[in-house]
Design an enzyme around this catalytic site. Structure first.
Site, PDB file in Angstrom:
ATOM      1  N   PHE A  89      -2.349  15.917   4.829  1.00 22.38           N
ATOM      2  CA  PHE A  89      -2.534  15.385   3.486  1.00 22.38           C
ATOM      3  C   PHE A  89      -1.216  15.493   2.729  1.00 22.38           C
ATOM      4  CE2 PHE A  89      -3.661  15.454  -0.985  1.00 22.38           C
ATOM      5  CZ  PHE A  89      -4.414  14.291  -1.057  1.00 22.38           C
ATOM      6  N   ASP A 120      -4.530   5.114   6.164  1.00 23.49           N
ATOM      7  CA  ASP A 120      -5.073   6.292   6.838  1.00 23.49           C
ATOM      8  C   ASP A 120      -6.131   5.785   7.834  1.00 23.49           C
ATOM      9  OD1 ASP A 120      -5.813   8.909   7.360  1.00 23.49           O
ATOM     10  OD2 ASP A 120      -6.872   9.210   5.478  1.00 23.49           O
ATOM     11  N   ARG A 128       2.549  12.750  -8.454  1.00 21.69           N
ATOM     12  CA  ARG A 128       2.972  11.362  -8.190  1.00 21.69           C
ATOM     13  C   ARG A 128       4.476  11.166  -8.426  1.00 21.69           C
ATOM     14  NH1 ARG A 128      -1.560   8.132  -7.384  1.00 21.69           N
ATOM     15  NH2 ARG A 128      -3.405   8.610  -8.623  1.00 21.69           N
ATOM     16  N   GLU A 178       0.840  -1.204   0.000  1.00 18.80           N
ATOM     17  CA  GLU A 178       0.000   0.000   0.000  1.00 18.80           C
ATOM     18  C   GLU A 178       0.875   1.254   0.000  1.00 18.80           C
ATOM     19  OE1 GLU A 178      -2.874   1.403  -0.041  1.00 18.80           O
ATOM     20  OE2 GLU A 178      -4.444   0.119   0.767  1.00 18.80           O
ATOM     21  N   ASP A 179       0.335   2.360  -0.495  1.00 18.35           N
ATOM     22  CA  ASP A 179       1.049   3.632  -0.397  1.00 18.35           C
ATOM     23  C   ASP A 179       0.907   4.222   1.000  1.00 18.35           C
ATOM     24  OD1 ASP A 179      -1.673   4.167  -0.702  1.00 18.35           O
ATOM     25  OD2 ASP A 179      -1.411   5.723  -2.222  1.00 18.35           O
TER      26      ASP A 179
HETATM   27  P1  5GP Z   1      -7.857   4.722   4.033  1.00 18.88           P
HETATM   28  O1  5GP Z   1      -8.819   3.807   3.358  1.00 18.88           O
HETATM   29  O2  5GP Z   1      -6.830   4.019   4.881  1.00 18.88           O
HETATM   30  O3  5GP Z   1      -8.550   5.815   4.803  1.00 18.88           O
HETATM   31  O4  5GP Z   1      -7.102   5.494   2.909  1.00 18.88           O
HETATM   32  C1  5GP Z   1      -6.245   4.842   2.090  1.00 18.88           C
HETATM   33  C2  5GP Z   1      -6.141   5.497   0.742  1.00 18.88           C
HETATM   34  O5  5GP Z   1      -6.486   6.882   0.792  1.00 18.88           O
HETATM   35  C3  5GP Z   1      -4.717   5.437   0.274  1.00 18.88           C
HETATM   36  O6  5GP Z   1      -4.478   4.266  -0.459  1.00 18.88           O
HETATM   37  C4  5GP Z   1      -4.583   6.715  -0.537  1.00 18.88           C
HETATM   38  O7  5GP Z   1      -5.000   6.470  -1.858  1.00 18.88           O
HETATM   39  C5  5GP Z   1      -5.562   7.665   0.106  1.00 18.88           C
HETATM   40  N1  5GP Z   1      -4.915   8.577   1.053  1.00 18.88           N
HETATM   41  C6  5GP Z   1      -4.984   8.572   2.409  1.00 18.88           C
HETATM   42  N2  5GP Z   1      -4.285   9.560   2.957  1.00 18.88           N
HETATM   43  C7  5GP Z   1      -3.710  10.216   1.927  1.00 18.88           C
HETATM   44  C8  5GP Z   1      -2.828  11.356   1.837  1.00 18.88           C
HETATM   45  O8  5GP Z   1      -2.400  11.987   2.817  1.00 18.88           O
HETATM   46  N3  5GP Z   1      -2.467  11.731   0.582  1.00 18.88           N
HETATM   47  C9  5GP Z   1      -2.893  11.097  -0.541  1.00 18.88           C
HETATM   48  N4  5GP Z   1      -2.471  11.567  -1.710  1.00 18.88           N
HETATM   49  N5  5GP Z   1      -3.719  10.030  -0.504  1.00 18.88           N
HETATM   50  C10 5GP Z   1      -4.123   9.597   0.722  1.00 18.88           C
END
Ligand code: 5GP
Length: 174
Positions: free
Chosen positions: A151, A102, A164, A98-99
């Site tokens: 963010f 959150d 990106r 995963e990147d």
């Molecule tokens: P989650 O489902 O854990 O809330 O969020 C995961 C996804 O939300 C990540 O795979 C990413 O695509 C996006 N995301 C969450 N936080 C960030 C952030 O700070 N920056 C960016 N660009 N994407 C985020």
């Protein structure tokens, strides 16, 4: 490229040092298991490409794509599967890459989706983790960096499909 007002969260040098360490951790845990590296598109593609170039053990790569944000900067609460894996995973060791984790919703969704296909096991690697916002607590085996609740973009992560390609991670104003 013109960048908006920002703060550097993780430098190129920090990333360069961390990747071989992470690759070493994976080798220790999964190096004998011929893992299938499942890269979560689009955000994890830069991290994954640096990571696997440090793998000195057999592995394969597949891709899966989800979306939850659209153009927004916080989760919509609904995860959509945009692209599935090409190959079956029954009996395989999976390294899910995963990147950023959150709230953990995306990861929770992916874990459930893949688990019913009966892999041998699924271990999670994430480049970034925002612990402060976690709602779904899926165990993370390998974490690149813990970051504050901001963010961020760069090194694969986008805002409206921009930034990106930045070789470092910055926090931008929403
Ligand atoms: P989650 O489902 O854990 O809330 O969020 C995961 C996804 O939300 C990540 O795979 C990413 O695509 C996006 N995301 C969450 N936080 C960030 C952030 O700070 N920056 C960016 N660009 N994407 C985020």
């Amino acid at each position: 490229m013109e960048l908006p007002p920002h703060q550097i969260i993780i430098s190129e040098e920090q990333i360069g040092k961390r990747i071989p360490q992470l690759a070493g951790e994976v080798e220790k845990e999964l190096g004998d298991e011929n893992p299938l590296v499942v890269v979560v598109l689009k955000g994890a593609f830069v991290f994954a490409s640096d990571l696997v170039r440090n793998f000195e053990f057999p592995h394969q790569i597949d891709f899966i794509a989800t979306s939850s944000y659209g153009d927004a900067t916080s989760t919509s609460g609904v995860v959509k599967l945009l692209k599935d894996l090409d190959e079956p995973i029954k009996g395989r060791t999976i390294l899910l890459v995963e990147d950023i984790v959150d709230t953990g919703l995306t990861l929770h969704y992916l874990q459930q989706l893949l688990q019913i296909r009966q892999p041998k096991k699924i271990e999670v690697m994430t480049f970034l983790s925002k612990m402060a916002r976690r709602e779904f607590h899926t165990p993370l085996k390998f974490v690149g960096f813990e970051i504050p609740d901001k963010f961020v973009v760069g090194y694969g992560l986008d805002y409206k499909e921009q930034y990106r390609g930045l070789p470092y991670v910055i926090a931008i104003e929403e």
